[in-house]
Design an enzyme around this catalytic site. Structure first.
Site, mmCIF file in Angstrom:
data_model
loop_
_atom_site.group_PDB
_atom_site.id
_atom_site.type_symbol
_atom_site.label_atom_id
_atom_site.label_comp_id
_atom_site.label_asym_id
_atom_site.label_seq_id
_atom_site.Cartn_x
_atom_site.Cartn_y
_atom_site.Cartn_z
ATOM 1 N N ASN A 9 0.803 -1.173 0.049
ATOM 2 C CA ASN A 9 -0.182 -0.145 0.204
ATOM 3 C C ASN A 9 0.877 1.272 -0.174
ATOM 4 O O ASN A 9 1.559 1.511 0.957
ATOM 5 C CB ASN A 9 -0.867 0.058 1.536
ATOM 6 N N TRP A 10 1.169 1.932 -1.053
ATOM 7 C CA TRP A 10 2.023 2.832 -1.142
ATOM 8 C C TRP A 10 1.483 4.323 -0.823
ATOM 9 O O TRP A 10 2.130 5.275 -0.657
ATOM 10 C CB TRP A 10 2.308 3.210 -2.756
ATOM 11 N N LYS A 11 0.264 4.088 -0.294
ATOM 12 C CA LYS A 11 -0.374 5.695 0.323
ATOM 13 C C LYS A 11 -0.144 6.748 -0.609
ATOM 14 O O LYS A 11 -0.219 6.560 -1.889
ATOM 15 C CB LYS A 11 0.218 5.743 1.823
ATOM 16 N N HIS A 94 -9.367 1.320 4.593
ATOM 17 C CA HIS A 94 -8.151 1.518 5.354
ATOM 18 C C HIS A 94 -8.289 2.496 6.542
ATOM 19 O O HIS A 94 -9.170 3.383 6.484
ATOM 20 C CB HIS A 94 -6.886 2.172 4.299
ATOM 21 N N GLU A 96 -6.651 4.952 7.748
ATOM 22 C CA GLU A 96 -6.255 6.429 7.293
ATOM 23 C C GLU A 96 -7.602 7.135 6.679
ATOM 24 O O GLU A 96 -8.073 8.104 6.985
ATOM 25 C CB GLU A 96 -5.067 6.391 6.633
ATOM 26 N N GLU A 166 -5.452 -4.738 10.667
ATOM 27 C CA GLU A 166 -4.231 -3.775 11.010
ATOM 28 C C GLU A 166 -4.586 -3.087 12.218
ATOM 29 O O GLU A 166 -5.467 -1.967 12.130
ATOM 30 C CB GLU A 166 -4.268 -2.894 9.647
ATOM 31 N N GLY A 172 2.755 2.301 10.865
ATOM 32 C CA GLY A 172 3.495 3.295 10.784
ATOM 33 C C GLY A 172 4.063 3.834 11.837
ATOM 34 O O GLY A 172 4.841 4.852 11.996
ATOM 35 N N SER A 212 3.483 -1.883 10.559
ATOM 36 C CA SER A 212 4.773 -2.012 10.703
ATOM 37 C C SER A 212 5.413 -3.300 10.371
ATOM 38 O O SER A 212 6.215 -4.056 11.023
ATOM 39 C CB SER A 212 5.091 -1.686 12.259
HETATM 40 P P1 PGA Z 1 3.024 0.479 7.625
HETATM 41 O O1 PGA Z 1 1.534 0.471 6.886
HETATM 42 O O2 PGA Z 1 3.507 -1.023 7.104
HETATM 43 O O3 PGA Z 1 3.731 1.454 7.137
HETATM 44 O O4 PGA Z 1 2.693 0.316 9.259
HETATM 45 C C1 PGA Z 1 0.665 -0.516 6.829
HETATM 46 C C2 PGA Z 1 -0.699 0.005 6.196
HETATM 47 O O5 PGA Z 1 -1.099 1.095 6.470
HETATM 48 O O6 PGA Z 1 -1.486 -0.706 5.483
#
Ligand code: PGA
Length: 255
Positions: A9-11, A94, A96, A166, A172, A212
């Site tokens: 997931n490149w966000k 997600h 976010e 998650e 993150g 993470s």
């Molecule tokens: P991360 O993000 O691996 O940077 O913790 C995971 C995600 O948000 O899908």
């Protein structure tokens, strides 16, 4: 046997040019590991070019979002028909998007159904906050997200659904759930799906861990029986790390 699936997931990272050159470099490194399904999810602006760059490989492309309508006056949104033919997967719900874009279990459900109706495979993300975790609410909250997100999805369509667990406190942050803890929550999620759809659907469903995930902890997750892969942010942005994750998954699962 469930095929492991690692999705990057490149966000909101990488320009169009960076995205294309990244997958050109990545593809040969991932080529040997075809027992693992490998997916990259760039920003919308790069989806078409990345899909084109990967067209002669078996690396899949996913989107990070979609709207449930096929078209309309929805400024800034992208519809399932626009993604058809470009991506195979789409991340929905997600944390976010739940936190910053008002995503709810109801919109997650509408988007998951719209994706499935258009031949796209949703990766439905669920997970509890730190406060919920500390209050002992993980199981009730996450199972509610699963039930809400999957409401009304048919058993045959479940073959095209992936769930990503998650925990928000692990995304993150560098903090990650231990392999045992992640395995037990994911087992709980599979139990909810078993309640809803029965054994066959539950046993076939792929459930990822995310939060993470790094080359150093990947084997700890992939050696767990309930964990079928990972949804990865930061570590999916580097060729060496992404490759190490896929390699660890292939080795741990013996594929
Ligand atoms: P991360 O993000 O691996 O940077 O913790 C995971 C995600 O948000 O899908």
């Amino acid at each position: 046997m469930r095929m492991p699936i690692i999705a990057g997931n490149w966000k909101m990272y990488k320009t169009l040019a960076e995205s294309v050159s990244f997958v050109q470099e990545l593809a040969p490194h991932l080529a040997p590991f075809n027992g693992v399904e490998r997916v990259v999810c760039p920003t919308f602006i790069a989806v078409a070019a990345v899909a084109d760059a990967l067209k002669n490989t078996d690396i899949k492309v996913g989107a990070q979002q979609l709207h449930w309508e096929t078209q309309g006056a929805f400024t800034s949104q992208i519809s399932p028909t626009m993604l058809q033919g470009l991506v195979e997967y789409v991340i929905i719900g997600h944390s976010e998007c739940r936190a910053y874009l008002g995503e709810t279990d109801e919109t997650v459900n509408k988007k998951a159904k719209a994706a499935l109706a258009h031949g796209l495979k949703p990766i439905v993300a669920v997970g509890e906050s730190l406060a919920q975790n500390e209050a002992g609410e993980t199981e009730s909250f996450v199972s509610g997200q699963v039930r809400g997100g999957l409401a009304g999805i048919s058993a045959p369509d479940m073959a095209n659904v992936v769930i990503a667990y998650e925990p928000i406190w692990a995304i993150g942050t560098g903090k990650s759930a231990s392999g045992d803890v992640a395995n037990s929550i994911i087992g709980m999620i599979r139990g909810v799906v078993r309640d809803l759809y029965g054994n066959d659907v539950a046993n076939a469903l792929r459930i990822q861990y995310g939060g993470s995930v790094k080359p150093e902890n990947m084997a700890e997750y992939m050696s767990q029986p309930e964990i079928d892969g990972a949804l990865v942010g930061g570590a999916s942005l580097k060729v060496a790390d992404f490759t190490a994750l896929v390699k660890a998954a292939a080795e741990s699962k013996g594929v």
